[in-house]
Design a protein around this motif. Structure first.
Motif: not given
Ligand code: GLY
Length: 422
Positions: A4-13
């Protein structure tokens, strides 16, 4: 392994794309994510600043590993709660996240660890501001004033200026809002971001990268969260990277252990390579954005296994990291008026192309992808050298359509031309 990845940016992508390449990763989820991450991971709309909500989600999807991208949940202690629930978590606990959450704490750790960094002074009383400004910047023979918000400010709390009125106005507005101000001596020299996977005193460096914080070409205009990045750095000798790891990151990691705030996660050293050697500008407690997009696009080793090892105390057993040869360049496409008050809700076309990572995007009910934040997309190009990687990134960026958007045209250009030296 379900991650599970937390976040919503291009870093998380970028994290999700790299995790997807790991053969041991069998399931991917993200919260809250964006229109791009929804295509590669199960998306969950939870409040990621709420430890209870993140733990409940991790339990409900039987996550084996939670990877926390942004600093805010880390500073709030979400990683502690996930670990307390018996789930492996990549990201430091609240205590250790102060290395980013409080610049005064970071300075204290660096001083105790004997690590070179800018001279600084905290101002929390407006009556002391003018005298403090006289001890920094051109008033003290330095190139510029460096005025920072002591707390988290998403990269936008920093003003670097030779204009005393501008420095004073920024400091005064922070103080008016009740934020202590940090004045720092200006560090001259090219900047480096070195990300290290850390668990206690074990330190595994990733490729060095450089980001571009100002909004305009030639490093003009206000600071942003980051307008582009490239990796690796052809102008940075390996010996200096080794020096950063051995003389800066390892002593800081050891000092955190010594004071009972052991760091486990991604320790991001932001440095200037001055004529006297590397000196720390800041530490962050998480992957940087947009450098991660460049760095992880070149990673050949399995990311899920690396992060899981750090989260479970076996980082020292991980094999040396393998990297794709060549270079990666990331160009951020920002919404009109970013970094001020960005316009949102515009339809984007071309965002499904390979190499286009999503940040501030959402999918409208009619299926269209629309902008929903300031930094909208991060376009990554790779190639055998910086020239090829830049060409790839800019060709892709040029094919994206977003009304009013802008991007810098000079990401990695000076490095490609061999104009940076240390
Ligand atoms: N690249 C700047 C940051 O992530 O804070």
């Amino acid at each position: 392994m379900r991650v599970l990845v937390i976040g919503s940016g291009a870093r998380e992508h970028a994290l999700l794309l790299a995790l997807k390449r790991d053969p041991q990763v069998t399931g991917l989820a993200v919260a809250p994510g964006n229109a791009g991450t929804a295509l590669i991971a199960d998306q969950h709309n939870v409040d990621v600043g709420s430890a209870d909500a993140v733990v409940a989600l991790a339990r409900s999807i039987a996550a084996d590993l939670v990877v926390i991208g942004p600093e805010v949940p880390l500073v709030l202690g979400v990683a502690d709660a996930v670990r307390a629930a018996g789930i492996a978590c990549f990201g430091p606990g609240k205590d250790a996240a102060r290395i980013e959450g409080s610049k005064a704490f970071a300075k204290d750790v660096m001083t105790a660890a004997g690590v070179p960094t800018a001279i600084s002074e905290m101002v929390d009383n407006p009556a002391h501001l003018d005298a403090a400004l006289n001890r920094f910047g051109p008033a003290a023979g330095q190139q510029a004033w460096v005025v920072k918000d002591d707390g988290l400010a998403a990269g936008k709390g920093v003003v670097v200026t030779a204009d005393r009125d501008a420095a004073r106005a920024h400091a005064a507005s922070l103080l008016d809002d009740g934020h202590p101000v940090l004045l720092e001596s200006f560090l001259d020299g090219p900047e480096v971001s070195l990300f290290c996977v850390v668990d206690g005193e074990t330190v595994v460096p990733l490729l060095p990268a450089q980001d571009f914080k100002r909004v305009g070409d030639g490093d003009t205009g206000p600071n942003t969260g980051g307008m582009g990045a490239y990796a690796p750095l052809p102008w940075l000798p390996d010996a200096i990277t080794d020096q950063i790891v051995n003389d800066i990151v390892k002593p800081v990691a050891a000092e955190m252990v010594r004071r009972g705030s052991s760091f486990s996660g991604l320790l991001y050293a932001g440095l200037a390579i001055t004529s006297a050697g590397p000196s720390v500008v800041e530490f962050n407690c998480r992957f940087g954005d947009p450098e991660t997009q460049s760095v992880l696009s070149l990673l050949e080793s399995p990311l899920g296994q690396l992060l899981h090892a750090a989260a479970t105390g076996s980082l020292d057993e991980v094999e040396p990291l393998r990297w794709q040869p060549g270079a990666a360049v990331t160009v951020v496409i920002a919404a009109e008026h970013y970094p001020g008050r960005p316009r949102v809700g515009d339809v984007i076309t071309g965002s499904e192309a390979a190499g286009v990572l999503h940040a501030g995007t959402a999918r409208r009910d009619d299926g269209a992808v629309v902008s929903s934040g300031g930094r909208v997309l991060a376009v990554v190009g790779t190639g055998l050298d910086l020239a090829a990687a830049r060409a790839a990134a800019y060709t892709t960026a040029g094919a994206v359509r977003l009304p009013g958007s802008h991007f810098r045209s000079d990401i990695a250009l000076r490095a490609e031309r061999g104009e940076i030296s240390v």
